[in-house]
Structures are given as C-alpha cells and as structure tokens.
Motif scaffolding. Structure first.
Motif, PDB file in Angstrom:
ATOM      1  N   SER A 121       0.821  -1.214   0.000  1.00 54.16           N
ATOM      2  CA  SER A 121       0.000   0.000   0.000  1.00 54.16           C
ATOM      3  C   SER A 121       0.858   1.268   0.000  1.00 54.16           C
ATOM      4  O   SER A 121       0.479   2.276  -0.596  1.00 54.16           O
ATOM      5  N   GLU A 122       2.007   1.221   0.634  1.00 56.68           N
ATOM      6  CA  GLU A 122       2.899   2.387   0.645  1.00 56.68           C
ATOM      7  C   GLU A 122       3.294   2.775  -0.780  1.00 56.68           C
ATOM      8  O   GLU A 122       3.217   3.951  -1.166  1.00 56.68           O
ATOM      9  N   ILE A 123       3.700   1.786  -1.563  1.00 59.07           N
ATOM     10  CA  ILE A 123       4.109   2.056  -2.945  1.00 59.07           C
ATOM     11  C   ILE A 123       2.898   2.435  -3.792  1.00 59.07           C
ATOM     12  O   ILE A 123       2.978   3.324  -4.654  1.00 59.07           O
ATOM     13  N   ALA A 124       1.763   1.789  -3.541  1.00 57.45           N
ATOM     14  CA  ALA A 124       0.547   2.095  -4.300  1.00 57.45           C
ATOM     15  C   ALA A 124       0.115   3.539  -4.090  1.00 57.45           C
ATOM     16  O   ALA A 124      -0.224   4.246  -5.056  1.00 57.45           O
ATOM     17  N   ILE A 125       0.115   3.993  -2.855  1.00 56.83           N
ATOM     18  CA  ILE A 125      -0.306   5.366  -2.551  1.00 56.83           C
ATOM     19  C   ILE A 125       0.607   6.383  -3.228  1.00 56.83           C
ATOM     20  O   ILE A 125       0.139   7.338  -3.855  1.00 56.83           O
ATOM     21  N   LYS A 126       1.904   6.154  -3.137  1.00 56.58           N
ATOM     22  CA  LYS A 126       2.841   7.093  -3.763  1.00 56.58           C
ATOM     23  C   LYS A 126       2.729   7.058  -5.284  1.00 56.58           C
ATOM     24  O   LYS A 126       2.891   8.097  -5.949  1.00 56.58           O
ATOM     25  N   SER A 127       2.430   5.891  -5.844  1.00 55.63           N
ATOM     26  CA  SER A 127       2.253   5.778  -7.296  1.00 55.63           C
ATOM     27  C   SER A 127       1.006   6.525  -7.744  1.00 55.63           C
ATOM     28  O   SER A 127       1.018   7.242  -8.763  1.00 55.63           O
ATOM     29  N   LEU A 128      -0.084   6.365  -7.002  1.00 57.63           N
ATOM     30  CA  LEU A 128      -1.330   7.043  -7.341  1.00 57.63           C
ATOM     31  C   LEU A 128      -1.201   8.550  -7.191  1.00 57.63           C
ATOM     32  O   LEU A 128      -1.771   9.317  -7.982  1.00 57.63           O
TER      33      LEU A 128
END
Length: 290
Positions: A31-38
């Motif tokens: 989720s950490e990477i997903a949030i920063k990607s979004l």
C-alpha cells in the motif's frame, strides 16, 4: 524491443515517465508504494492481498477516484480457465439459486519455511488467511458478492509460530447462501478444490495445473425427475495464462475496452472479511492486519 532500466529504489520507478506500475513486494510495502504511485497519477496493479491496513485501503480508493486511475488487485485465480468456464456455464444454464460454496486450497511449505518472510508479521501481516485464504475469499466474493463472517477458526497446527497455518471460515450472504473455506500450509500435497452448489446443478473445479494437478471442471445438471444428473467434464491442460489474461484485462480497462475484473471495490469486501476473521478467531494468533 523494449528499453529497460534497473533500480533498487522504487521511487525511481514512480518518478519515471511510466504510466503503469506493477507492485509485487512483501505485504508491508504494497500500500505504501501504491499510494505514492497514485499520487504521481500512475495506474497500479497491486499483488494480493493489496494491503494489510484498511486506512491505507481507503486512501488508495479515494486517490483512484480523485485522479480517475485504475487499481487492479492481483487475484489471478479469476482468470483461470476453470473459473472462466464456470461463469459461462452459470450464464448459459438454468441452474437456479447458488445455495452454497465449498473451497479448499493448500500446500505444505518447504524446509525452513518458518524462517521465510511469511512468518515475519512485520512483513506479511499474517499467515495463511492472507496468503492462499485471500484467493479463496476473493473467489467466493466473485460468485456471491458481499459476504459476512459467521465463524472463523485459525490455528498454528504444525509450524508453531503463533501464525495461522490452517484456516477454517464460514461466510454468509444476506440471502442465507453459505461459504465454507479451508486454506492450509500443512496440506503436504498441493491441492485446490472449489465447489459451487445450485438448486439444479453443481460445478466442481479441481487443480490449478503444475504441482496442483491438471485443472479439471466437472459439471452436473439435475433432471426434472431427480435421477442421476447429466455430467460433463472439461480438462484444461494448456499453459497457465491467468497472469497474462489478468494483465490484458488491466490494460484493456485503462483503454476503456473492458470492465476491470478484480477491482479496489472487490478488495474492500475481501479485506473486511479477513479483518473480521481475525477478530472472530478465539485462538491466540499473531497478525498485523489492521
């Protein structure tokens, strides 16, 4: 021909010119990477279980809506030929109401399995409930929609690390349709079985290919006199294309050519079931699924 670069820092990928990011890491980083990607307005495919934190899940959902981005969850079992065929058989046959589902999925780990990252709560978030259990739960949601946890028994029978190596859960729809699921890290022989029981028929899917055995679907349709049913058998011996088909669905959904199959909304249902299963379990089990 593709130009490619390698980096050990995921921020290099997020800050690059790519517009689609696949996130395949230990569970604590998903989720950490997903949030920063979004936040950088990238479409994302997040490997299951998608997240181990419901607050992060809500943030991912809000960001995807804010920037109109696609978020695909890596539940590739939806794209296995047996599952696809089951959907087709249900659509094209009058089977009546889906009464109940039974599913089992398991393997036996390997030597020193208890020393791998899946047994480190800070990285995994939990045990077999999150691992193969999440696939079974997602398939139940795929066929029945929203479900609630009726019963959960999570136990560390073999590996003795206070992390569940076996799960037994029952789920129920608001129409009294029941789901009974078992996922196991002590199956010793890899296996997969998924059974759909209707008023006027039954579908059983065995195997997933390779060490799980040839993927085979058995279809039974009842006759009016309740004599032995009509039976058909479908065998899928081809190479596993579920991941490729899943990626194609993801890309086609971005291009608005196909509905996304395995969305953030689906994960929200699965996530609630996982969280409630940990809450309802009476055995001492370590987890970090919030």
């Amino acid at each position: 021909e593709f130009n490619s670069e390698i980096s050990t820092n995921y921020l290099d990928v997020i800050n690059s010119k790519v517009n689609i990011i696949f996130i395949c890491t230990t569970h604590d980083l998903l989720s950490e990477i997903a949030i920063k990607s979004l936040e950088k307005q990238k479409h994302v495919l997040i490997e299951k279980p998608g997240t181990i934190n419901s607050k992060d899940l809500n943030k991912i959902y809000k960001l995807s809506n804010k920037y109109k981005l696609k978020v695909k969850i890596g539940f590739n079992h939806r794209f296995h030929p047996g599952i696809i065929k089951a959907k087709s058989l249900i659509k094209n046959n009058n089977l009546g109401k889906l009464m109940f589902i039974k599913g089992s999925y398991g393997h036996g780990g390997r030597k020193n399995y208890e020393k791998e990252w899946r047994f480190k709560i800070s990285k995994s978030g939990g045990g077999e409930l999150i691992d193969q259990g999440s696939h079974l739960i997602d398939l139940a949601v795929y066929f029945l929609g929203n479900l609630n946890v009726e019963y959960a028994f999570l136990k560390d029978y073999f590996w003795k690390k206070s992390i569940e190596d076996n799960i037994f859960i029952s789920l129920k729809s608001n129409k009294d349709q029941i789901v009974w699921l078992n996922a196991s890290w002590t199956n010793w022989k890899n296996s997969f079985n998924f059974e759909l029981n209707f008023n006027f028929g039954k579908i059983i899917i065995n195997g997933l290919g390779k060490s799980y055995g040839i993927e085979t679907l058995y279809f039974y349709k009842m006759n009016k006199n309740l004599k032995p049913p009509m039976e058909k058998k479908y065998t899928f011996k081809q190479k596993d294309m579920s991941w490729k088909n899943e990626i194609n669905n993801f890309i086609n959904s971005i291009n608005n050519k196909e509905k996304l199959n395995g969305s953030i909304e689906d994960l929200m249902v699965v996530s609630k079931i996982i969280k409630d299963s940990y809450r309802k379990n009476n055995n001492f089990i370590k987890h970090n699924y919030k």
